[in-house]
Scaffold this motif. Structure first.
Motif, PDB file in Angstrom:
ATOM      1  N   PRO A 284       0.821  -1.202   0.000  1.00 29.84           N
ATOM      2  CA  PRO A 284       0.000   0.000   0.000  1.00 29.84           C
ATOM      3  C   PRO A 284       0.856   1.254   0.000  1.00 29.84           C
ATOM      4  O   PRO A 284       1.951   1.261   0.554  1.00 29.84           O
ATOM      5  CB  PRO A 284      -0.804  -0.120   1.286  1.00 29.84           C
ATOM      6  N   THR A 285       0.367   2.312  -0.601  1.00 29.98           N
ATOM      7  CA  THR A 285       1.141   3.556  -0.701  1.00 29.98           C
ATOM      8  C   THR A 285       0.603   4.606   0.246  1.00 29.98           C
ATOM      9  O   THR A 285       0.640   5.784  -0.048  1.00 29.98           O
ATOM     10  CB  THR A 285       1.105   4.093  -2.140  1.00 29.98           C
ATOM     11  N   THR A 286       0.092   4.202   1.380  1.00 29.51           N
ATOM     12  CA  THR A 286      -0.408   5.165   2.351  1.00 29.51           C
ATOM     13  C   THR A 286       0.524   5.217   3.540  1.00 29.51           C
ATOM     14  O   THR A 286       1.292   4.295   3.798  1.00 29.51           O
ATOM     15  CB  THR A 286      -1.811   4.767   2.844  1.00 29.51           C
ATOM     16  N   GLY A 287       0.459   6.276   4.266  1.00 26.70           N
ATOM     17  CA  GLY A 287       1.214   6.407   5.509  1.00 26.70           C
ATOM     18  C   GLY A 287       2.711   6.371   5.302  1.00 26.70           C
ATOM     19  O   GLY A 287       3.278   7.185   4.592  1.00 26.70           O
ATOM     20  N   ILE A 288       3.368   5.397   5.925  1.00 30.11           N
ATOM     21  CA  ILE A 288       4.828   5.311   5.897  1.00 30.11           C
ATOM     22  C   ILE A 288       5.328   5.062   4.486  1.00 30.11           C
ATOM     23  O   ILE A 288       6.290   5.667   4.049  1.00 30.11           O
ATOM     24  CB  ILE A 288       5.297   4.200   6.861  1.00 30.11           C
ATOM     25  N   GLY A 289       4.653   4.170   3.759  1.00 24.40           N
ATOM     26  CA  GLY A 289       5.074   3.889   2.388  1.00 24.40           C
ATOM     27  C   GLY A 289       5.073   5.135   1.524  1.00 24.40           C
ATOM     28  O   GLY A 289       5.983   5.376   0.745  1.00 24.40           O
ATOM     29  N   ARG A 290       4.050   5.962   1.691  1.00 22.60           N
ATOM     30  CA  ARG A 290       3.964   7.184   0.895  1.00 22.60           C
ATOM     31  C   ARG A 290       5.075   8.143   1.268  1.00 22.60           C
ATOM     32  O   ARG A 290       5.685   8.767   0.406  1.00 22.60           O
ATOM     33  CB  ARG A 290       2.605   7.846   1.091  1.00 22.60           C
TER      34      ARG A 290
ATOM     35  N   ASN B  84       9.028  -4.575   5.485  1.00 22.51           N
ATOM     36  CA  ASN B  84       8.844  -4.775   4.045  1.00 22.51           C
ATOM     37  C   ASN B  84       9.544  -3.696   3.219  1.00 22.51           C
ATOM     38  O   ASN B  84       9.489  -3.726   2.002  1.00 22.51           O
ATOM     39  CB  ASN B  84       7.353  -4.816   3.695  1.00 22.51           C
ATOM     40  N   VAL B  85      10.224  -2.751   3.873  1.00 24.12           N
ATOM     41  CA  VAL B  85      10.934  -1.678   3.182  1.00 24.12           C
ATOM     42  C   VAL B  85      12.416  -2.036   3.110  1.00 24.12           C
ATOM     43  O   VAL B  85      12.992  -2.513   4.086  1.00 24.12           O
ATOM     44  CB  VAL B  85      10.749  -0.340   3.938  1.00 24.12           C
ATOM     45  N   HIS B  86      13.022  -1.802   1.946  1.00 23.46           N
ATOM     46  CA  HIS B  86      14.450  -2.069   1.777  1.00 23.46           C
ATOM     47  C   HIS B  86      15.234  -1.141   2.702  1.00 23.46           C
ATOM     48  O   HIS B  86      14.941   0.050   2.794  1.00 23.46           O
ATOM     49  CB  HIS B  86      14.846  -1.846   0.320  1.00 23.46           C
ATOM     50  N   ASP B  87      16.243  -1.651   3.399  1.00 26.38           N
ATOM     51  CA  ASP B  87      16.920  -0.873   4.434  1.00 26.38           C
ATOM     52  C   ASP B  87      18.136  -0.089   3.957  1.00 26.38           C
ATOM     53  O   ASP B  87      18.844   0.493   4.762  1.00 26.38           O
ATOM     54  CB  ASP B  87      17.302  -1.786   5.601  1.00 26.38           C
ATOM     55  N   VAL B  88      18.383  -0.023   2.645  1.00 27.42           N
ATOM     56  CA  VAL B  88      19.489   0.758   2.119  1.00 27.42           C
ATOM     57  C   VAL B  88      18.920   1.986   1.419  1.00 27.42           C
ATOM     58  O   VAL B  88      18.039   1.874   0.570  1.00 27.42           O
ATOM     59  CB  VAL B  88      20.350  -0.069   1.142  1.00 27.42           C
ATOM     60  N   PHE B  89      19.425   3.184   1.799  1.00 27.91           N
ATOM     61  CA  PHE B  89      18.900   4.433   1.279  1.00 27.91           C
ATOM     62  C   PHE B  89      20.009   5.279   0.680  1.00 27.91           C
ATOM     63  O   PHE B  89      21.144   5.265   1.161  1.00 27.91           O
ATOM     64  CB  PHE B  89      18.205   5.236   2.384  1.00 27.91           C
ATOM     65  N   HIS B  90      19.646   6.038  -0.331  1.00 22.36           N
ATOM     66  CA  HIS B  90      20.562   7.010  -0.921  1.00 22.36           C
ATOM     67  C   HIS B  90      20.679   8.184   0.038  1.00 22.36           C
ATOM     68  O   HIS B  90      19.741   8.514   0.763  1.00 22.36           O
ATOM     69  CB  HIS B  90      20.020   7.475  -2.282  1.00 22.36           C
TER      70      HIS B  90
END
Length: 162
Positions: free
Chosen positions: A37-43, A79-85
């Motif tokens: 879903p693209t709501t909340g944290i994902g968004r 469920n979020v990838h833990d490597v960030f730019h």
């Protein structure tokens, strides 16, 4: 004879089409179940807003490349990838109000401590085969509400007399 052959071919065509439609529906349901879903944290993550204003400060575990960092994320973001730019991260500015002073805990010789009950949250009777046991739900000092435990009333009266 020609008319009956057309009718049979038409029914076979309808049956085949119905079966293919069901297969397509099943594949669509499978594909939709993989979409996050693209709501909340994902968004907020997709909008490149990983700042304390939107989420909170996270610990940087390691530097992967010159511009990529691995971040310690909580379980609800598993469920979020833990490597960030680096462009998705903002520097944390320390605030004295964020520092928590640990309270001193008196440990026994075997590195355990005696928790004190704060209040009784609930009472219930548990029916065993031959007898009934009275249970109390105890909220312990210094613990969260989710850490409340069910104890026997007899044990609580013995260990913590009024």
């Amino acid at each position: 004879m020609e008319l009956s052959e057309r009718t049979v071919l038409g029914l076979d065509l309808v049956d085949a089409t119905t079966e293919k439609t069901e297969v397509i529906k099943q594949k669509l349901l499978t594909a939709q179940s993989r979409v996050t879903p693209t709501t909340g944290i994902g968004r907020s993550i997709k909008a490149r807003k990983l700042s304390p204003r939107f989420l909170r400060p996270f610990e940087i575990l390691e530097r992967i490349e010159e511009v990529a960092y691995r971040v310690a994320l909580p379980l609800h973001l598993s469920n979020v990838h833990d490597v960030f730019h680096v462009s998705q991260l903002k520097k944390y500015h320390p605030d004295p109000s964020h520092i928590l002073e640990p309270e001193e805990v008196k440990l026994d010789d075997n590195l355990t401590y005696q928790a004190e009950p704060e209040r009784i949250l609930d009472v219930k009777d548990k029916q065993l085969r031959n007898k009934t046991i009275r249970l109390v739900k105890v909220f312990w000092k210094g613990m969260s509400l989710g850490d409340a435990t069910w104890e026997t009333e007899e044990r609580m009266r013995c260990d913590y007399p009024c």
